[in-house]
Every structure is written in structure tokens, then in C-alpha cells.
Design a protein around this motif. Structure first.
Motif, PDB file in Angstrom:
ATOM      1  N   PHE A   1      60.314  -9.249 -23.111  1.00 53.68           N
ATOM      2  CA  PHE A   1      58.931  -8.884 -23.438  1.00 53.68           C
ATOM      3  C   PHE A   1      58.754  -7.398 -23.162  1.00 53.68           C
ATOM      4  O   PHE A   1      59.253  -6.880 -22.151  1.00 53.68           O
ATOM      5  CB  PHE A   1      57.958  -9.699 -22.587  1.00 53.68           C
ATOM      6  N   GLU A   2      58.046  -6.716 -24.057  1.00 53.25           N
ATOM      7  CA  GLU A   2      57.780  -5.284 -23.898  1.00 53.25           C
ATOM      8  C   GLU A   2      56.326  -5.025 -24.252  1.00 53.25           C
ATOM      9  O   GLU A   2      55.874  -5.354 -25.352  1.00 53.25           O
ATOM     10  CB  GLU A   2      58.709  -4.486 -24.795  1.00 53.25           C
ATOM     11  N   THR A   3      55.574  -4.449 -23.318  1.00 54.01           N
ATOM     12  CA  THR A   3      54.133  -4.312 -23.525  1.00 54.01           C
ATOM     13  C   THR A   3      53.801  -3.484 -24.755  1.00 54.01           C
ATOM     14  O   THR A   3      52.846  -3.793 -25.478  1.00 54.01           O
ATOM     15  CB  THR A   3      53.461  -3.689 -22.294  1.00 54.01           C
ATOM     16  N   GLN A   4      54.574  -2.434 -25.013  1.00 55.39           N
ATOM     17  CA  GLN A   4      54.270  -1.563 -26.139  1.00 55.39           C
ATOM     18  C   GLN A   4      54.430  -2.286 -27.478  1.00 55.39           C
ATOM     19  O   GLN A   4      53.877  -1.861 -28.488  1.00 55.39           O
ATOM     20  CB  GLN A   4      55.176  -0.337 -26.114  1.00 55.39           C
ATOM     21  N   VAL A   5      55.184  -3.371 -27.472  1.00 52.80           N
ATOM     22  CA  VAL A   5      55.480  -4.098 -28.708  1.00 52.80           C
ATOM     23  C   VAL A   5      54.770  -5.445 -28.766  1.00 52.80           C
ATOM     24  O   VAL A   5      54.252  -5.846 -29.821  1.00 52.80           O
ATOM     25  CB  VAL A   5      57.000  -4.316 -28.844  1.00 52.80           C
TER      26      VAL A   5
ATOM     27  N   SER B   1      52.326  -6.973 -26.391  1.00 58.32           N
ATOM     28  CA  SER B   1      51.066  -7.306 -25.731  1.00 58.32           C
ATOM     29  C   SER B   1      49.967  -7.643 -26.720  1.00 58.32           C
ATOM     30  O   SER B   1      49.804  -6.986 -27.754  1.00 58.32           O
ATOM     31  CB  SER B   1      50.603  -6.144 -24.848  1.00 58.32           C
ATOM     32  N   CYS B   2      49.192  -8.661 -26.381  1.00 54.22           N
ATOM     33  CA  CYS B   2      48.078  -9.093 -27.225  1.00 54.22           C
ATOM     34  C   CYS B   2      46.784  -8.370 -26.869  1.00 54.22           C
ATOM     35  O   CYS B   2      45.852  -8.315 -27.685  1.00 54.22           O
ATOM     36  CB  CYS B   2      47.859 -10.591 -27.061  1.00 54.22           C
ATOM     37  N   SER B   3      46.702  -7.841 -25.641  1.00 54.59           N
ATOM     38  CA  SER B   3      45.511  -7.146 -25.174  1.00 54.59           C
ATOM     39  C   SER B   3      45.931  -6.194 -24.062  1.00 54.59           C
ATOM     40  O   SER B   3      47.057  -6.285 -23.546  1.00 54.59           O
ATOM     41  CB  SER B   3      44.475  -8.147 -24.646  1.00 54.59           C
ATOM     42  N   PRO B   4      45.057  -5.273 -23.652  1.00 52.67           N
ATOM     43  CA  PRO B   4      45.417  -4.362 -22.556  1.00 52.67           C
ATOM     44  C   PRO B   4      45.782  -5.064 -21.262  1.00 52.67           C
ATOM     45  O   PRO B   4      46.476  -4.504 -20.421  1.00 52.67           O
ATOM     46  CB  PRO B   4      44.146  -3.506 -22.387  1.00 52.67           C
ATOM     47  N   ASN B   5      45.305  -6.295 -21.099  1.00 55.51           N
ATOM     48  CA  ASN B   5      45.607  -7.023 -19.870  1.00 55.51           C
ATOM     49  C   ASN B   5      46.726  -8.037 -20.052  1.00 55.51           C
ATOM     50  O   ASN B   5      46.991  -8.843 -19.173  1.00 55.51           O
ATOM     51  CB  ASN B   5      44.359  -7.732 -19.337  1.00 55.51           C
ATOM     52  N   ASP B   6      47.394  -8.004 -21.168  1.00 56.58           N
ATOM     53  CA  ASP B   6      48.565  -8.858 -21.389  1.00 56.58           C
ATOM     54  C   ASP B   6      49.793  -8.083 -20.922  1.00 56.58           C
ATOM     55  O   ASP B   6      50.546  -7.528 -21.717  1.00 56.58           O
ATOM     56  CB  ASP B   6      48.672  -9.233 -22.864  1.00 56.58           C
ATOM     57  N   ILE B   7      49.958  -8.042 -19.597  1.00 56.36           N
ATOM     58  CA  ILE B   7      51.047  -7.282 -18.994  1.00 56.36           C
ATOM     59  C   ILE B   7      51.825  -8.175 -18.033  1.00 56.36           C
ATOM     60  O   ILE B   7      51.237  -9.038 -17.371  1.00 56.36           O
ATOM     61  CB  ILE B   7      50.537  -6.041 -18.228  1.00 56.36           C
ATOM     62  N   PRO B   8      53.133  -8.010 -17.947  1.00 58.36           N
ATOM     63  CA  PRO B   8      53.911  -8.785 -16.968  1.00 58.36           C
ATOM     64  C   PRO B   8      53.626  -8.265 -15.565  1.00 58.36           C
ATOM     65  O   PRO B   8      54.062  -7.187 -15.185  1.00 58.36           O
ATOM     66  CB  PRO B   8      55.361  -8.530 -17.390  1.00 58.36           C
ATOM     67  N   ASP B   9      52.871  -9.030 -14.802  1.00 64.87           N
ATOM     68  CA  ASP B   9      52.399  -8.593 -13.491  1.00 64.87           C
ATOM     69  C   ASP B   9      52.663  -9.650 -12.429  1.00 64.87           C
ATOM     70  O   ASP B   9      51.929  -9.765 -11.447  1.00 64.87           O
ATOM     71  CB  ASP B   9      50.904  -8.273 -13.564  1.00 64.87           C
ATOM     72  N   ALA B  10      53.704 -10.434 -12.645  1.00 65.65           N
ATOM     73  CA  ALA B  10      54.113 -11.445 -11.672  1.00 65.65           C
ATOM     74  C   ALA B  10      55.539 -11.863 -12.013  1.00 65.65           C
ATOM     75  O   ALA B  10      56.072 -11.505 -13.064  1.00 65.65           O
ATOM     76  CB  ALA B  10      53.181 -12.657 -11.703  1.00 65.65           C
ATOM     77  N   MET B  11      56.143 -12.627 -11.117  1.00 66.04           N
ATOM     78  CA  MET B  11      57.481 -13.128 -11.362  1.00 66.04           C
ATOM     79  C   MET B  11      57.485 -14.088 -12.558  1.00 66.04           C
ATOM     80  O   MET B  11      56.523 -14.811 -12.787  1.00 66.04           O
ATOM     81  CB  MET B  11      58.001 -13.864 -10.129  1.00 66.04           C
ATOM     82  N   ALA B  12      58.560 -14.086 -13.307  1.00 65.04           N
ATOM     83  CA  ALA B  12      58.696 -15.003 -14.437  1.00 65.04           C
ATOM     84  C   ALA B  12      58.777 -16.438 -13.928  1.00 65.04           C
ATOM     85  O   ALA B  12      59.523 -16.742 -12.991  1.00 65.04           O
ATOM     86  CB  ALA B  12      59.936 -14.660 -15.253  1.00 65.04           C
ATOM     87  N   ARG B  13      58.017 -17.314 -14.551  1.00 65.22           N
ATOM     88  CA  ARG B  13      58.051 -18.753 -14.274  1.00 65.22           C
ATOM     89  C   ARG B  13      58.120 -19.498 -15.601  1.00 65.22           C
ATOM     90  O   ARG B  13      57.754 -18.965 -16.660  1.00 65.22           O
ATOM     91  CB  ARG B  13      56.811 -19.202 -13.513  1.00 65.22           C
ATOM     92  N   ALA B  14      58.532 -20.741 -15.537  1.00 67.85           N
ATOM     93  CA  ALA B  14      58.590 -21.553 -16.746  1.00 67.85           C
ATOM     94  C   ALA B  14      58.355 -23.020 -16.397  1.00 67.85           C
ATOM     95  O   ALA B  14      58.636 -23.456 -15.275  1.00 67.85           O
ATOM     96  CB  ALA B  14      59.937 -21.385 -17.448  1.00 67.85           C
ATOM     97  N   PHE B  15      57.833 -23.759 -17.358  1.00 72.60           N
ATOM     98  CA  PHE B  15      57.743 -25.216 -17.253  1.00 72.60           C
ATOM     99  C   PHE B  15      57.811 -25.785 -18.663  1.00 72.60           C
ATOM    100  O   PHE B  15      57.588 -25.089 -19.662  1.00 72.60           O
ATOM    101  CB  PHE B  15      56.461 -25.656 -16.532  1.00 72.60           C
ATOM    102  N   ARG B  16      58.142 -27.053 -18.754  1.00 75.94           N
ATOM    103  CA  ARG B  16      58.266 -27.724 -20.045  1.00 75.94           C
ATOM    104  C   ARG B  16      57.131 -28.736 -20.186  1.00 75.94           C
ATOM    105  O   ARG B  16      56.847 -29.494 -19.247  1.00 75.94           O
ATOM    106  CB  ARG B  16      59.620 -28.425 -20.150  1.00 75.94           C
ATOM    107  N   ASP B  17      56.462 -28.733 -21.338  1.00 77.86           N
ATOM    108  CA  ASP B  17      55.358 -29.659 -21.507  1.00 77.86           C
ATOM    109  C   ASP B  17      55.833 -30.987 -22.103  1.00 77.86           C
ATOM    110  O   ASP B  17      57.031 -31.192 -22.349  1.00 77.86           O
ATOM    111  CB  ASP B  17      54.225 -29.032 -22.331  1.00 77.86           C
TER     112      ASP B  17
END
Length: 421
Positions: free
Chosen positions: A64-68, A70-86
Motif C-alpha cells: 500500500f502506498e498513500t500517494q497512490v 489512499s481514498c482520503s487524507p486520513n486513509d493512512i497506514p498508522d498501525a501494525m498490519a492485521r488480518a482476519f478472514r470473514d
């Protein structure tokens, strides 16, 4: 605590360097050791636990790259990556900000970023509500339908009129860990009104210009031995300018981290912290009334958990592994990512250096970079919460640009782990 190195959408143009300098001052505070006798017991217990070593395997990949992306100014990676499966088999990949966007797909290797936020912070001006700026960054699910989420929640006094008098914003921060839940597979998360949102909070009210103070859970959740564990961290020694140990200006809270656990991840009030002897420490809300003995609701930090970013169960050795990353400090040795292991989440092995800062930055162009938010996620994890890792997990981390335009990049790199008895 590790500390959020980012900012909310209302702060997106603020110079990141001065903000991080304040967080750096917190992170560089040393863990205050236990009494020698307690330390000897911990070392003895940890000596019988397998340690883990690891090596990077192949080149890194941009996720993921914010310059490319991001959906909004606050769509920034600001925590550790996590994942779950639905429940449909879709993987949800999150590197949360105070607005939670996700990347979705059939696997970690086939994700598409989604511009519909699953959660937005409430900007609540009342610190007693524990509902201001919220980062959902710890998830657990059994069926992929109902997902429990723990959050790092910050009260930003500087953003609310009359709640901050200083230009050092960190002095007006009040942190807690709150509970949120999804009932539709993780596409939307709801909040709960106080006290039903509280997981871990300090027994002291917010005081203007007397921070930072608070508890946070910056690890994910793992199941081990029939219990569900997470690691609680705090904002450093408190009150300001206090002295560890006895004396008139003694610290009421010491910098560091400790485990908490529960039998029910969907019951936020059921979590109990480590009190130095057992898991019976309760977290209390100081806004509900006078706390007669606040020291009974403050955990003593355990050794070798400073700068914790995440937890996993390493399946082949049946141990819990904690991922540690501290860009600025040399508490464990050369700067880099360290791993420590435990079989009781109280006694941890001496951290082992796995990836050096030099390895991480080897292919960087010239720039003012900062690396943070390290976590392990195994694409072949057998559980829906991706809390279990095998010998070949992905290592995720974030590169932050300290110069304009302050872009961020999430990287992924294969890691090969092995146990050493």
C-alpha cells in the motif's frame, strides 16, 4: 506504549517531525527493572523456553502506498498490519488509522483496497466517554461473522477548546483501550457507550497539560492454553518528571508493557491484567467515582516486552512470540526487529535480533525515513484471525516520510523462522 506516529485527518498537514520527537521521548524511556529476586525468577523461567531466529527471504513488496492508494487524507497506514478472514472466505487486511479502511480479497496476495470506511472516529470532546480518536487494530473471530475488535483510543485535548494549554500536544493526550464489534463479517464496526466500551483504562482522570497518560493495546489477540491474551502498554513514566522507586515524587505508573487475558473476547469487562503475581488486576474507570487504591489497578511492567508490536503463536514450537521494534533505542542491542518468546506470557526470553535497521533501509533512496509498525502474518494461518504463524510468515512494516508530502508505504517481505531449543 509504541505510540501512534500519525495523526487524524484534522492534523494531516502538521509537520510530522516535531510530533514524533515527543513520541520519541516516550519511547526512549528505559524499562524500570524489577527487584533482583523477581528478575532471577523470570530469567530462570524463560531459560527453558525455545527462542526463535529468523532471516529475510527475498525482496520486499509494496502492499500500500498513500500517494497512490489512499481514498482520503486520513486513509493512512498508522498501525501494525492485521488480518482476519470473514465467513465468505474474504481476507480483510487492515493498517488502521482513526478512519478504518480495508483491503479485501481471497488471499493476502490478492487484495484490492476498499474506499468504504468500516469505522470512523467520533471526535468526542469528553474524555470520560473514551470515544475521541480510535484506531481499531486488534481483531479476533471464530466464525468470520462476529468480529471482536480492541482499539487504541486517544483523547486529543489539543483538539478541543479549553482542554490544552501547551504547544507540546503529547502533554494533552489521554489513552485507553476500547471495545468494538462487527456482526456482518467486518464490513462495519459499531461502538458502545461507556462503560460498555471499556477494556483497559488507567485509574486516573485526564489532567490538562499533564500527559501523556494512558493504557493501550498495541498487540493483536492470541489464544494460548485456553485463554485469550493481548499486551497492554502505557505512555511512559507518569506523572511528568516523576522518579521510579520510593520518594516524594515517585512514579504512579512505570513505562513498559504487561499481558492481560480473558476467557471471552466478546466481553470487554472480562479482561484481567497481570498484577505481578497473577492475572487478577482489574481496570477501573476513574470517572465513575473516587478510586480508593489506584495503585491496585496499575500493572507492573514485565521484562523484555518494551516496544511490542504484535503477538503470534508459533505453531511448530508451541510458544507465543512477540514482535518488538524500536527505531530509536538500543535497549536490546543494535536497532532492528527483535523476537521474544514465552509459554506463560509473563516470562519472556531475551529478545533475539532478527532483522537489522540496516537491512530494512538498504534499498531506500536518499530521504528522511522512519520505519514503524512491524507485524507477522502467515498467509497459510489455520485460524480465521491470522494469529498463528508457521516457518514462513510475511513480515509487514511501514515506511514513513518525515518530509513533505509525508507519504507512507506498507511493505511485505517473506521471513523464515526457526526454533532453537
Amino acid at each position: 506504549m509504541l505510540g501512534r506516529l500519525g495523526f487524524s485527518s484534522t492534523e494531516a498537514t502538521r509537520n510530522d517531525i516535531s510530533f514524533k520527537q515527543g513520541r520519541k521521548d516516550i519511547l526512549m524511556k528505559r524499562f524500570f527493572p524489577f527487584l533482583c529476586a523477581m528478575a532471577m525468577i523470570a530469567v530462570s523461567a524463560a531459560q527453558n523456553t525455545p527462542t526463535i531466529t529468523g532471516t529475510l527471504d527475498g525482496s520486499r513488496t509494496i502492499v500500500f502506498e498513500t500517494q497512490v492508494d489512499s481514498c482520503s487524507p486520513n486513509d493512512i497506514p498508522d498501525a501494525m498490519a492485521r488480518a482476519f478472514r470473514d465467513y465468505t472466505g474474504t481476507v480483510h487486511f487492515v493498517t488502521a488509522s482513526s478512519e478504518m479502511y480495508q483491503s479485501l480479497g481471497p488471499s493476502l496476495d490478492s487484495l484490492v483496497h476498499n474506499c468504504t470506511p468500516a469505522f470512523k472516529s467520533f471526535n468526542d470532546a469528553n474524555p470520560a466517554d473514551y470515544n475521541d480518536q480510535i484506531w481499531l487494530d486488534s481483531f479476533y473471530t471464530f466464525d468470520g461473522k462476529r468480529i471482536a475488535a480492541l482499539s487504541h483510543t486517544e483523547y486529543h485535548g489539543w483538539a478541543h477548546s479549553g482542554e490544552c494549554h501547551t504547544q507540546n500536544f503529547n502533554e494533552c493526550e489521554y489513552d485507553s483501550d476500547t471495545y468494538h464489534q462487527s456482526s456482518d463479517g467486518g464490513y462495519h464496526f459499531k461502538s458502545f457507550a461507556v462503560p460498555n466500551n471499556l477494556v483497559a483504562e488507567v485509574p486516573f482522570k485526564y489532567e490538562i497539560d499533564r500527559g501523556p497518560i494512558g493504557y493501550s493495546v498495541d498487540s493483536n489477540i492470541v489464544e494460548y492454553g485456553g485463554w485469550y491474551y493481548a499486551i497492554v502498554t502505557n505512555d511512559g513514566n507518569w506523572p511528568p518528571n516523576c522518579t521510579p522507586g520510593p520518594g516524594p515524587n515517585r512514579c504512579l505508573m512505570l513505562s513498559g508493557a504487561a499481558p492481560m487475558r480473558t476467557k471471552d473476547v466478546f466481553n470487554p469487562s472480562s479482561w484481567r491484567g497481570w498484577n505481578g503475581t497473577d492475572f487478577s488486576l482489574t481496570f477501573v474507570d476513574p470517572y465513575l467515582g473516587t478510586v480508593e487504591h489506584p495503585e491496585q489497578h496499575v500493572y507492573p511492567p514485565v521484562q523484555n516486552l518494551n516496544a511490542v508490536n504484535g503477538l503470534n503463536v508459533y505453531q511448530s514450537a508451541n510458544v507465543v512470540v512477540a514482535t518488538l521494534w524500536d527505531y530509536w533505542d538500543n535497549e536490546y542491542g543494535p536497532p532492528g526487529m527483535y523476537l521474544t518468546t514465552s509459554t506463560d506470557l509473563v516470562n519472556w526470553t531475551k529478545p533475539t535480533l532478527v532483522v537489522t535497521l540496516a537491512q530494512i533501509t538498504a534499498h531506500d533512496p536518499p530521504g528522511n525515513w522512519l520505519y514503524a509498525y512491524f507485524s507477522l502474518i502467515d498467509p497459510d494461518a489455520p485460524d480465521m484471525s491470522f494469529s498463528i504463524v508457521g516457518d514462513h510468515p510475511y513480515l509487514y512494516y511501514v515506511r514513513l516520510n518525515n518530509d513533505p508530502p509525508y507519504g507512507r508505504v506498507v511493505y511485505r517481505q517473506k521471513l523464515t523462522l526457526s526454533a532453537n531449543p
